[in-house]
Design an enzyme around this catalytic site. Sequence first.
Site, PDB file in Angstrom:
ATOM      1  N   GLY A  26       0.210  -1.194  -0.184  1.00  0.00           N
ATOM      2  CA  GLY A  26      -0.073  -0.346  -0.110  1.00  0.00           C
ATOM      3  C   GLY A  26       0.131   1.064   0.128  1.00  0.00           C
ATOM      4  O   GLY A  26       0.424   1.624   0.215  1.00  0.00           O
ATOM      5  N   ASP A 134      -5.559  10.064   1.848  1.00  0.00           N
ATOM      6  CA  ASP A 134      -4.560  10.639   0.684  1.00  0.00           C
ATOM      7  C   ASP A 134      -5.520  11.764   0.002  1.00  0.00           C
ATOM      8  O   ASP A 134      -4.679  12.046  -0.909  1.00  0.00           O
ATOM      9  CB  ASP A 134      -3.597   9.987   1.226  1.00  0.00           C
ATOM     10  CG  ASP A 134      -2.530   9.662   1.977  1.00  0.00           C
ATOM     11  OD1 ASP A 134      -2.634   9.695   3.229  1.00  0.00           O
ATOM     12  OD2 ASP A 134      -1.467   9.606   1.351  1.00  0.00           O
ATOM     13  N   TRP A 240      -3.841  -0.825   9.900  1.00  0.00           N
ATOM     14  CA  TRP A 240      -3.131  -0.746   8.532  1.00  0.00           C
ATOM     15  C   TRP A 240      -1.749  -0.029   9.300  1.00  0.00           C
ATOM     16  O   TRP A 240      -1.752   0.814   9.361  1.00  0.00           O
ATOM     17  CB  TRP A 240      -3.820  -0.046   7.855  1.00  0.00           C
ATOM     18  CG  TRP A 240      -2.629   0.986   6.512  1.00  0.00           C
ATOM     19  CD1 TRP A 240      -1.320   1.266   6.264  1.00  0.00           C
ATOM     20  CD2 TRP A 240      -3.239   1.049   4.817  1.00  0.00           C
ATOM     21  NE1 TRP A 240      -1.487   1.445   5.136  1.00  0.00           N
ATOM     22  CE2 TRP A 240      -1.771   1.117   4.371  1.00  0.00           C
ATOM     23  CE3 TRP A 240      -4.021   0.557   4.458  1.00  0.00           C
ATOM     24  CZ2 TRP A 240      -1.937   0.847   3.122  1.00  0.00           C
ATOM     25  CZ3 TRP A 240      -4.149   0.898   2.918  1.00  0.00           C
ATOM     26  CH2 TRP A 240      -3.332   0.796   2.144  1.00  0.00           C
ATOM     27  N   ASP A 247       8.076   4.755   2.769  1.00  0.00           N
ATOM     28  CA  ASP A 247       7.641   5.490   0.655  1.00  0.00           C
ATOM     29  C   ASP A 247       8.203   6.753   1.515  1.00  0.00           C
ATOM     30  O   ASP A 247       8.532   7.191   0.240  1.00  0.00           O
ATOM     31  CB  ASP A 247       6.721   4.865   0.559  1.00  0.00           C
ATOM     32  CG  ASP A 247       5.470   4.686   1.708  1.00  0.00           C
ATOM     33  OD1 ASP A 247       5.507   5.684   2.604  1.00  0.00           O
ATOM     34  OD2 ASP A 247       4.134   5.272   1.077  1.00  0.00           O
TER      35      ASP A 247
HETATM   36  C1  GDL Z   1       0.250   6.857   4.223  1.00  0.00           C
HETATM   37  C2  GDL Z   1      -0.247   5.851   3.521  1.00  0.00           C
HETATM   38  C3  GDL Z   1       0.544   5.257   2.483  1.00  0.00           C
HETATM   39  C4  GDL Z   1       1.430   4.784   2.755  1.00  0.00           C
HETATM   40  C5  GDL Z   1       2.155   5.326   4.581  1.00  0.00           C
HETATM   41  C6  GDL Z   1       3.501   5.501   4.706  1.00  0.00           C
HETATM   42  C7  GDL Z   1      -2.210   5.261   4.788  1.00  0.00           C
HETATM   43  C8  GDL Z   1      -3.451   5.116   5.204  1.00  0.00           C
HETATM   44  N1  GDL Z   1      -1.825   6.027   3.586  1.00  0.00           N
HETATM   45  O1  GDL Z   1      -0.232   7.771   4.984  1.00  0.00           O
HETATM   46  O2  GDL Z   1      -0.444   4.221   1.472  1.00  0.00           O
HETATM   47  O3  GDL Z   1       2.938   4.512   2.402  1.00  0.00           O
HETATM   48  O4  GDL Z   1       1.683   6.395   4.898  1.00  0.00           O
HETATM   49  O5  GDL Z   1       3.941   6.999   4.366  1.00  0.00           O
HETATM   50  O6  GDL Z   1      -1.432   3.897   5.575  1.00  0.00           O
END
Ligand code: GDL
Length: 465
Positions: A26, A134, A240, A247
């Site tokens: 994700g 986001d 999650w 990233d």
């Molecule tokens: C986020 C993003 C995800 C990203 C993570 C870490 C969620 C629900 N959405 O906000 O895509 O990889 O932070 O940077 O976590």
Amino acid sequence: MDRAQTKAVSQSPPPNAGFISGVVEGFYGRPWNPEQRHQLFQWLRTAGLDTYLYAPKDDLKHRVVWRELYDNAEVAELRALTADCASHGLRFIYALAPGLDIRYARPEEMVALEMKVAQMCGLGVVHFAILFDDIPARLDLEDERRYGSVAVAQAAVTNQLAGSVRRRAPGAEILFCPTEYSGRMARPSVGESAYLRELGENLAPEVAVLWTGPEIVSETVPVESLRELQAVLRRKPVLWDNLHANDYDLRRLYLGPYTGRAPELRNEVAGILLNPNCQFEANFVPVHTLGSYVRGAPESRTPRQAYQDALSAWLPAFHSRAPEPFTRAELEWLGDLLYLPTEFGEQAQLYLDDLSRVLLSAPGDWGQAGARLEQASRQIVALYEKLTTLTNRNLLHAFYAHVWELKELALLILAWLRWRQEHPDPNPTQRFASPEFRPGIFRGGFGARLERLLPMDDQGRFGNP
Ligand code: GDL
């Protein structure tokens, strides 16, 4: 029911029915490839985890152009992926993220969602997620008139989709990622957020809600924080978990254990999905230790012990062409240097402590710290060299940039240590500069310049001298 649907419904049941556990792909950045996902499925299975959630932010048709159906080549790849996942006895969940530009009230948008779901059902997909993370949390005028709030609009679309998915497959899982998906984002707080309350009231009870904890990247997830959320959402969330996601910062990579979650937390969530490092090969320890945590076996293993177990299980992957094999000790150095968002591994922490001491005192006062620092610096350089001899080049390249940088810094420290020993006076008037690290080249570049103009203190504050 057509043949594809029959096949989908008859997929083998997941091992831990009732609790979803595994990995969500994700993150932002290059999605993993089929070989990497195949390897992931093996890791998940070995770790006793049961789910893979497909949600790569940069699959264009997952998010940016979510209405477009996959073309033939993409269909073939997704079909192979779902089959691979099923053959490992794992639950495959396909996520769609329409939130960037969906007009909730328009019937043609619902049709687009349904068609995408139908395409995936044709590939044998049973379980779905709809993600609203986001995105801009506002409605256009038409949506505002029809629904009155973002939560009600999202719940309406999700419930309708859940209905049609469940009509095809009554046992289908439906996951939902809210726009306020962490404690920090809840306005004004989890307990007081109108958005979360309305979701709790309006989302169909069979829809599971994803949540990242108090923060987007949560070092700890306190049990009490989830109790409060459960009351508002009227259900247990699925975590999650971004503990190992990297990233958001190019310079980070996390090989440390799954930690900061008490064993009791397992009873407060409906599942845990780890969104780990973009560099797929770096995720062995995160997945392995998540498995230890989810299985809870045996209760007495600490996260650090689970980390040690995971490193031992990982070692055979580090087959080397050097005359000497890659050792368990070298692997532990690697893991300790690249550990967790706010925690360094034991050896890395000792290295920092030693360096801090040595920087602030004259060589005569270094004690053991000087010799230890020198030896550890050499080990870091040797670690880099050893990694370059791995036969699994993908494994090497998952770490390359990170270990290269650490090796360069270790060389700089070694050069400074030598110089300092040659200038043992307590307050030397000269300052050290290494001819190997040209100013303006080493640590140069636009981003580095910006960072130097915005020096942050420990609280992240800057700007006012
Ligand atoms: C986020 C993003 C995800 C990203 C993570 C870490 C969620 C629900 N959405 O906000 O895509 O990889 O932070 O940077 O976590």
